[in-house]
Scaffold this motif. Structure first.
Motif, short mmCIF file in Angstrom:
data_model
loop_
_atom_site.label_atom_id
_atom_site.label_comp_id
_atom_site.label_asym_id
_atom_site.label_seq_id
_atom_site.Cartn_x
_atom_site.Cartn_y
_atom_site.Cartn_z
N UNK A 180 0.83 -1.20 0.00
CA UNK A 180 0.00 0.00 0.00
C UNK A 180 0.87 1.26 0.00
N UNK A 181 0.54 2.21 -0.87
CA UNK A 181 1.20 3.50 -0.92
C UNK A 181 0.14 4.60 -0.87
N UNK A 182 0.56 5.82 -0.59
CA UNK A 182 -0.39 6.92 -0.43
C UNK A 182 0.03 8.10 -1.30
N UNK A 183 -0.93 8.69 -1.99
CA UNK A 183 -0.71 9.90 -2.78
C UNK A 183 -1.35 11.08 -2.05
N UNK A 184 -0.59 12.16 -1.91
CA UNK A 184 -1.06 13.31 -1.14
C UNK A 184 -0.86 14.59 -1.96
#
Length: 373
Positions: A180-184
């Motif tokens: 899982x990765x997160x884009x902000x």
């Protein structure tokens, strides 16, 4: 998700790696300034969070963020400054506060990784324990939403070349999209987008990186660096012309007097993923006996600050039967573990996680990860 080879290399050779692209790295100030992203990306919408404002404030205090009366009012009135500066501060404090670990998978009778939001809050904030990427990144994702950040989740395919028979640097092997990765988007007036990843482990990012070709940031210390580049996914068979490239997160580690190489950590696209995707991937990681490190190894990783400015990080690592302390290019063996009882004691001593010894011994008995009883 974290790569077996990456962990072992980090444990035994903190600056060793296998993959492509020779390069050298100049020592520059810790803050890197990549080029600005284009403004062509779609705007990420603000969304509600699984956590209450009271939980958010308790979590901020837990990670060491100074919660003043002003901050309390900002959180409660949705006026918290959700900007890049706070994203950097919050993500690094959180990275240090919560260990990366898979003790529930190995020492709990159910051998599962629970990623339900309220369970994670109890485990991290109340019990001072940790989780793997789905837990660590999952909780931060929801807390960022509560603080007013515009975020969405993605998934990456981890480079698993070192532990895949027949795979080579020229013909690498990758996991399914399990990480899982997160884009902000931390700026209120544009769509500049950053990749955030607090749940990879030994070779992962430790600060946000601008989602832009050639962007780079320092890792735990200035002897480590990450970059983003675009390249085709190995082995693709799409007839699209020209072939669509994916994002690649690469790492460079410096050893004095040695030529260095960039090596790939994982590859990803910008497709949004959802709770159901993470539940599915999490089940695979917990139950599938091949292709991930969590089924066959006990893994705990805890970062710590090594300077008063909170710029450099060290790593405390338990992998299998050994505990190591890594800071930059320096690595020290702290303990070699011969039995499960010794390992359970070391988990408490070095990571502050206390297990029910009887339950833990019964649960891990017979598993590939077990040490002699």
């Amino acid at each position: 998700m974290v790569n077996v080879g990456s962990i072992i290399q980090h444990a035994l050779h903190p600056h060793g790696h296998s993959s492509t692209h020779h390069a050298t790295m100049d020592h520059k100030p810790t803050t890197a300034h990549p080029t600005r992203a284009s403004h062509t990306r779609r705007w990420i919408s603000k969304m509600s969070s699984a956590y209450t404002k009271a939980q958010t404030l308790e979590w901020l205090s837990f990670i060491g963020y100074k919660v003043t009366d002003e901050v309390k009012e900002q959180v409660e009135t949705d006026t918290f400054p959700a900007n890049l500066e706070n994203l950097n501060v919050i993500s690094r404090l959180y990275l240090v506060a919560v260990p990366f670990e898979n003790t529930t998978l190995q020492y709990d009778p159910a051998h599962e990784l629970n990623i339900e939001p309220q369970y994670l809050f109890q485990r991290f904030v109340k019990e001072k324990k940790g989780s793997c990427c789905f837990g660590k990144s999952g909780l931060l994702f929801e807390m960022l939403r509560s603080l007013g950040f515009r975020v969405y989740g993605g998934q990456a395919r981890v480079n698993n070349t070192d532990f895949t028979p027949g795979a080579t640097a020229e013909k690498p092997a990758f996991t399914p999209p399990l990480h899982i990765i997160t884009f902000v988007q931390p700026n209120v007036d544009n769509t500049d987008t950053y990749l955030l990843d607090v749940g990879f482990g030994g070779t992962g990012l430790v600060r946000p990186i601008l989602l832009e070709e050639g962007a780079d940031v320092f890792g735990c210390t200035q002897t480590e660096k990450h970059r983003l580049v675009r390249r085709p996914f190995p082995g693709r068979t799409s007839a699209q012309d020209p072939p669509e490239d994916m994002w690649a997160l690469d790492i460079l580690r410096v050893q004095p007097g040695k030529s260095e190489k960039w090596s790939n950590v994982y590859m990803f696209d910008e497709v949004e993923h959802y709770k159901e995707d993470y539940i599915h991937a999490n089940f695979y990681v917990a139950k599938f006996p091949f292709g991930t490190p969590f089924y066959g190894y006990v893994v705990l990783i805890k970062n710590f600050f090594v300077d008063k400015d909170h710029e450099d990080l060290g790593t405390l690592l338990l992998f299998g039967d050994q505990v190591r302390r890594n800071v930059g290019s320096n690595s020290e063996v702290l303990r070699n573990l011969k039995t499960e009882k010794e390992r359970i004691a070391a988990i408490k001593e070095f990571f502050g996680i206390e297990l029910d010894a009887t339950e833990a011994l019964n649960s891990i008995k017979g598993r590939a990860s077990a040490l002699p009883m």
